[in-house]
Design a protein around this motif. Structure first.
Motif, PDB file in Angstrom:
ATOM      1  N   SER A 162       0.848  -1.184   0.000  1.00 37.30           N
ATOM      2  CA  SER A 162       0.000   0.000   0.000  1.00 37.30           C
ATOM      3  C   SER A 162       0.887   1.239   0.000  1.00 37.30           C
ATOM      4  O   SER A 162       2.030   1.204   0.436  1.00 37.30           O
ATOM      5  CB  SER A 162      -0.891   0.002   1.228  1.00 37.30           C
ATOM      6  N   GLU A 163       0.352   2.329  -0.495  1.00 37.95           N
ATOM      7  CA  GLU A 163       1.128   3.563  -0.481  1.00 37.95           C
ATOM      8  C   GLU A 163       1.135   4.173   0.904  1.00 37.95           C
ATOM      9  O   GLU A 163       1.946   5.027   1.225  1.00 37.95           O
ATOM     10  CB  GLU A 163       0.557   4.541  -1.504  1.00 37.95           C
ATOM     11  N   LEU A 164       0.193   3.737   1.726  1.00 42.70           N
ATOM     12  CA  LEU A 164       0.091   4.303   3.066  1.00 42.70           C
ATOM     13  C   LEU A 164       1.171   3.730   3.984  1.00 42.70           C
ATOM     14  O   LEU A 164       1.774   4.439   4.779  1.00 42.70           O
ATOM     15  CB  LEU A 164      -1.300   3.969   3.625  1.00 42.70           C
ATOM     16  N   VAL A 165       1.376   2.438   3.872  1.00 42.95           N
ATOM     17  CA  VAL A 165       2.358   1.772   4.741  1.00 42.95           C
ATOM     18  C   VAL A 165       3.440   1.173   3.855  1.00 42.95           C
ATOM     19  O   VAL A 165       3.209   0.213   3.145  1.00 42.95           O
ATOM     20  CB  VAL A 165       1.686   0.675   5.590  1.00 42.95           C
ATOM     21  N   LEU A 166       4.601   1.750   3.921  1.00 39.89           N
ATOM     22  CA  LEU A 166       5.713   1.262   3.114  1.00 39.89           C
ATOM     23  C   LEU A 166       6.561   0.309   3.939  1.00 39.89           C
ATOM     24  O   LEU A 166       6.708   0.481   5.147  1.00 39.89           O
ATOM     25  CB  LEU A 166       6.576   2.435   2.661  1.00 39.89           C
ATOM     26  N   ARG A 167       7.111  -0.668   3.272  1.00 43.43           N
ATOM     27  CA  ARG A 167       7.987  -1.609   3.965  1.00 43.43           C
ATOM     28  C   ARG A 167       9.388  -1.423   3.418  1.00 43.43           C
ATOM     29  O   ARG A 167       9.583  -1.388   2.209  1.00 43.43           O
ATOM     30  CB  ARG A 167       7.488  -3.027   3.716  1.00 43.43           C
ATOM     31  N   TRP A 168      10.368  -1.332   4.320  1.00 44.92           N
ATOM     32  CA  TRP A 168      11.762  -1.188   3.904  1.00 44.92           C
ATOM     33  C   TRP A 168      12.391  -2.564   3.824  1.00 44.92           C
ATOM     34  O   TRP A 168      12.530  -3.268   4.818  1.00 44.92           O
ATOM     35  CB  TRP A 168      12.527  -0.290   4.884  1.00 44.92           C
ATOM     36  N   GLU A 169      12.746  -2.951   2.618  1.00 47.41           N
ATOM     37  CA  GLU A 169      13.321  -4.268   2.403  1.00 47.41           C
ATOM     38  C   GLU A 169      14.789  -4.139   2.053  1.00 47.41           C
ATOM     39  O   GLU A 169      15.203  -3.124   1.476  1.00 47.41           O
ATOM     40  CB  GLU A 169      12.618  -4.958   1.238  1.00 47.41           C
TER      41      GLU A 169
END
Ligand SMILES: C[S@@+](CC[C@H](N)C(=O)[O-])C[C@H]1O[C@@H](n2cnc3c(N)ncnc32)[C@H](O)[C@@H]1O
Length: 210
Positions: A162-169
């Motif tokens: 989602s654009e609201l919650v980004l995940r840093w991978e």
């Protein structure tokens, strides 16, 4: 929808563990793989979990005599956590970065398991963590290896990021570089494979010292 309400939705969809007392794990399989020894924390040590969810890991640490503190952005997660473990764990509802930047306490260990570190820009979060870790204190971060199994973890219920919650991978070497760039020492990484017969994903674990 806000970030915190997205995580509230996620919290409503993820039931609390039925394990009493809970068993610590860096994976989603209680008791599987290495345990709290990675935190190098003796009884009385102050330990902080970022994105503690329903608080089971902190309850396991409190049962070992550690001073267990958790922060989570979701009121729904923390209501569940406080209902079960509020007598033994200190819970704070806040964005992890805000909490780190506004608390005066220091910690012997900080950790996050699929937690706030995964959803916060590490270039901002890592310095904030380091400022709250005592010299020699340990940081442990656990998450999925990049590209694995996002669907089950999307807080908005969307099968895509989602654009609201980004995940840093990142690959282990990329996390290690980030850690050393921000003053952490001797980063190391390893992978925990799921228990035999389980279909769930692997867990990447990073460890470093302030
Ligand atoms: C995938 S869940 C994992 C929860 C828990 N660590 C576990 O393993 O069951 C991610 C957790 O991080 C929390 N979270 C996400 N972003 C956060 C932030 N910026 N600050 C604090 N908590 C956050 C969410 O509310 C949620 O409880």
């Amino acid at each position: 929808m806000t970030v915190s309400s997205a995580w509230d939705n996620y919290a409503r969809r993820t039931p609390a563990s039925s394990q009493v007392p809970p068993t610590f794990s860096w994976t989603n399989h209680p008791g599987h793989g290495p345990g709290p020894e990675l935190l190098e924390a003796e009884p009385g040590a102050r330990v902080l979990e970022l994105g503690c969810g329903k608080g089971d890991r902190l309850a396991a640490l409190a049962a070992l005599g550690l001073h267990a503190v958790g922060v989570d952005i979701s009121a729904v997660q923390l209501a569940a956590a406080a209902a079960r473990w509020g007598a033994m764990v200190e819970f704070n509802q806040a964005d992890a970065l805000h909490f780190l930047n506004h608390t005066t306490g220091t910690y012997d260990a900080v950790y996050s398991v699929y937690g706030a570190h995964w959803f916060t820009d590490p270039r901002v979060l890592l310095p904030a963590i380091r400022a709250r870790l005592r010299p020699g204190g340990v940081l442990v971060l656990a998450h999925l290896p990049p590209g694995e199994g996002f669907e089950g973890h999307s807080p908005t219920g969307s099968p895509i990021k989602s654009e609201l919650v980004l995940r840093w991978e990142g690959e282990a070497h990329q996390w290690a570089s980030l850690l050393t760039d921000h003053g952490f020492l001797a980063p190391s990484a390893f992978t925990i494979h799921p228990p035999r017969g389980a279909t769930t994903e692997r867990t990447a674990v990073l460890r470093s010292w302030a």
